[in-house]
Design an enzyme around this catalytic site. Structure first.
Site, PDB file in Angstrom:
ATOM      1  N   ARG A   1      68.278  74.672  54.101  1.00 43.66           N
ATOM      2  CA  ARG A   1      67.549  75.950  54.078  1.00 43.66           C
ATOM      3  C   ARG A   1      66.095  75.779  53.635  1.00 43.66           C
ATOM      4  O   ARG A   1      65.350  76.746  53.555  1.00 43.66           O
ATOM      5  CB  ARG A   1      68.252  76.934  53.117  1.00 43.66           C
ATOM      6  CG  ARG A   1      69.649  77.325  53.551  1.00 43.66           C
ATOM      7  CD  ARG A   1      70.412  77.962  52.414  1.00 43.66           C
ATOM      8  NE  ARG A   1      70.641  77.005  51.321  1.00 43.66           N
ATOM      9  CZ  ARG A   1      71.168  77.310  50.143  1.00 43.66           C
ATOM     10  NH1 ARG A   1      71.520  78.556  49.885  1.00 43.66           N
ATOM     11  NH2 ARG A   1      71.330  76.390  49.229  1.00 43.66           N
TER      12      ARG A   1
ATOM     13  N   GLY B   1      71.060  87.214  49.822  1.00 38.01           N
ATOM     14  CA  GLY B   1      72.070  87.672  50.769  1.00 38.01           C
ATOM     15  C   GLY B   1      72.093  86.724  51.942  1.00 38.01           C
ATOM     16  O   GLY B   1      71.299  86.863  52.870  1.00 38.01           O
TER      17      GLY B   1
ATOM     18  N   HIS C   1      64.370  73.511  43.643  1.00 40.25           N
ATOM     19  CA  HIS C   1      65.759  73.819  44.031  1.00 40.25           C
ATOM     20  C   HIS C   1      66.293  72.607  44.797  1.00 40.25           C
ATOM     21  O   HIS C   1      65.694  72.178  45.774  1.00 40.25           O
ATOM     22  CB  HIS C   1      65.766  75.071  44.920  1.00 40.25           C
ATOM     23  CG  HIS C   1      66.969  75.204  45.796  1.00 40.25           C
ATOM     24  ND1 HIS C   1      67.983  76.100  45.541  1.00 40.25           N
ATOM     25  CD2 HIS C   1      67.327  74.543  46.936  1.00 40.25           C
ATOM     26  CE1 HIS C   1      68.910  75.985  46.490  1.00 40.25           C
ATOM     27  NE2 HIS C   1      68.537  75.049  47.347  1.00 40.25           N
TER      28      HIS C   1
ATOM     29  N   HIS D   1      66.028  80.480  35.118  1.00 43.72           N
ATOM     30  CA  HIS D   1      66.266  80.641  36.568  1.00 43.72           C
ATOM     31  C   HIS D   1      67.193  81.834  36.799  1.00 43.72           C
ATOM     32  O   HIS D   1      68.406  81.712  36.686  1.00 43.72           O
ATOM     33  CB  HIS D   1      66.902  79.341  37.101  1.00 43.72           C
ATOM     34  CG  HIS D   1      67.048  79.283  38.586  1.00 43.72           C
ATOM     35  ND1 HIS D   1      66.355  78.389  39.366  1.00 43.72           N
ATOM     36  CD2 HIS D   1      67.812  79.999  39.452  1.00 43.72           C
ATOM     37  CE1 HIS D   1      66.697  78.548  40.634  1.00 43.72           C
ATOM     38  NE2 HIS D   1      67.582  79.527  40.704  1.00 43.72           N
TER      39      HIS D   1
ATOM     40  N   HIS E   1      67.593  85.447  39.349  1.00 37.85           N
ATOM     41  CA  HIS E   1      67.087  86.213  40.499  1.00 37.85           C
ATOM     42  C   HIS E   1      66.934  87.676  40.086  1.00 37.85           C
ATOM     43  O   HIS E   1      67.803  88.502  40.355  1.00 37.85           O
ATOM     44  CB  HIS E   1      68.011  86.010  41.704  1.00 37.85           C
ATOM     45  CG  HIS E   1      67.972  84.601  42.214  1.00 37.85           C
ATOM     46  ND1 HIS E   1      67.066  84.163  43.161  1.00 37.85           N
ATOM     47  CD2 HIS E   1      68.678  83.488  41.840  1.00 37.85           C
ATOM     48  CE1 HIS E   1      67.231  82.866  43.386  1.00 37.85           C
ATOM     49  NE2 HIS E   1      68.206  82.427  42.590  1.00 37.85           N
TER      50      HIS E   1
ATOM     51  N   ASP F   1      71.200  81.243  36.870  1.00 37.30           N
ATOM     52  CA  ASP F   1      71.032  81.436  38.323  1.00 37.30           C
ATOM     53  C   ASP F   1      71.666  82.762  38.731  1.00 37.30           C
ATOM     54  O   ASP F   1      72.225  82.887  39.824  1.00 37.30           O
ATOM     55  CB  ASP F   1      71.640  80.250  39.101  1.00 37.30           C
ATOM     56  CG  ASP F   1      71.202  80.232  40.561  1.00 37.30           C
ATOM     57  OD1 ASP F   1      70.346  81.045  40.942  1.00 37.30           O
ATOM     58  OD2 ASP F   1      71.743  79.410  41.327  1.00 37.30           O
TER      59      ASP F   1
HETATM   60 ZN    ZN Z   1      68.113  77.727  43.929  1.00 37.88          ZN
END
Ligand code: ZN
Length: 383
Positions: A168, A74, A200, A66, A68, A281
């Site tokens: 979210r 952001g 998630h 995991h 990004h 992460d």
């Molecule tokens: Zn996540």
């Protein structure tokens, strides 16, 4: 030209301890473990590199499920977007296999860019996969569906990171989640890939309940579910420990620096360590924060490398069904990390037989710089 690398006198953790061995790597694979007489290699009259690992432990390259890779979303305006990951950053943390994901921003951080970034890392010699989708449901895909992404795109390993129990998230219903899981499962079946769904988990009030409901009420295998951020709060930790006993592999991220209390809670709640993985992460924190915390945890719990390494090697390779990853043995990919036997500082990193870090220094040259005079600088200070 054949690529040949000989590692001498390594104390090998495969992750189980194999003792002091030589390791011969050919064309990116481990060809032999045992005693290797370099005069026989001389006789072949082909170039080869030798590293003497006296005083070092040799570990499998870490798998990070995991990360990004194209930067984080952001979540406090555009200036809070984090930049793309670089190859040196990843290998400095001993990571040689990485799975990239998109977070809450699935619009400007799109899956096509993520795929291109994974292809870039693969061309440079790392092993990179991606999760198809993002927080939202229906998930953004490359070819129209999770299943066709798995079938048509080598780098796609499963669905993720699908957000549940989070303000979210797109508030997906249980049938919607079940359909994603089965699409990923079938896509994985047809291609021999993992086809798992990476969830998630947020701060939402239902915690892991959607996954317990999925297992109870739908035809879904426990091995298809792979939730992360389980160390986000005490209730998730408690439920996460419980769900490991249903055969679900869970993941802790390490971006908040809380691996030690998270492991403590997991052990208190009698979670099964065979069904736990760790991820960086990375987006705002560095990928190397993962290995830093592993070293700290070893000190605090008095754990051996044999005990902690599976959380970033064999367990991760099992859930991701990467059969040549996560161990050191004949036929495995030559993804290797040599660390100082006293301090566990990373000294050399090899990915698919190619040296990326030698004597603690990056020996990787980014190909773009062969025709560029750019100097990429980044400044900042963590509060
Ligand atoms: Zn996540």
């Amino acid at each position: 030209m054949a690529s040949v690398l000989l590692l001498k006198n390594a104390e090998v953790y495969s992750p189980s301890f194999l003792g002091k061995k030589d390791i011969l790597c050919l064309e990116g694979k481990v060809a032999k473990i045992g005693s290797v007489n370099s005069s026989h290699l001389d006789g072949l009259e082909i170039p080869y590199d030798v590293l003497d690992l006296e005083g070092m432990f040799l570990l499998p390259g870490l798998l990070d499920p995991h990360e990004h890779l194209i930067g984080g979303s952001g979540e406090a305006g555009y200036a809070s977007r984090s930049p793309e990951m670089t190859v040196p950053e990843i290998v400095r943390g001993g990571i040689t296999t990485v799975v990239g994901c998109i977070g809450v921003d699935t619009f400007t951080r799109n899956i096509h860019s993520l795929l291109a970034q994974a292809k870039f890392f693969n061309e440079e010699g790392l092993t990179a996969y991606i999760w198809s989708g993002g927080y939202s449901v229906p998930p953004p895909t490359l070819t129209g569906s999770i299943k066709s992404d798995l079938i048509l795109v080598n780098e796609v390993i499963g669905a993720g990171e699908i957000a549940i129990s989070d303000v979210r998230s797109s508030q997906p219903t249980l049938p919607e989640i079940a359909r994603i899981v089965s699409q990923a499962y079938v896509g994985g079946m047809l291609t021999g890939k993992a086809g798992v769904t990476h969830f998630h988990l947020g701060e939402g009030k239902y915690h892991l309940q959607p996954l317990f409901d999925l297992l109870a009420n739908y035809d879904v295998n426990a091995t298809s579910l792979y939730p992360t951020h389980i160390n986000r709060n005490p209730q998730l930790l408690k439920e996460g420990a419980a769900i490991t006993h249903s055969g679900v592999t869970i993941d802790f991220d390490t971006c908040d620096g809380d691996l030690i209390p998270s492991l403590k809670s997991f052990i208190e709640h009698e979670g099964d360590l065979n069904f736990l993985t760790l991820s960086s992460d990375a987006s705002f924190t560095s990928p190397s924060f993962l290995f830093e915390q592993i070293k700290e945890a070893m000190k605090v719990f008095k754990w051996s490398l044999e005990k902690i390494l599976p959380l970033v090697t064999t367990n991760t390779a099992r859930i991701l069904q990467l059969r040549t990853k996560g161990y050191i043995g004949p036929g495995a990919d030559a993804d290797l990390v040599a660390v100082d036997r006293t301090t566990l500082e990373i000294i050399h990193v090899v990915a698919k037989g190619k040296l990326f870090i030698k004597d603690g220094k990056s020996v990787y040259n980014q190909r773009i710089l062969e025709s560029s005079n750019r100097k990429i600088e980044i400044y900042g200070k963590k509060k």
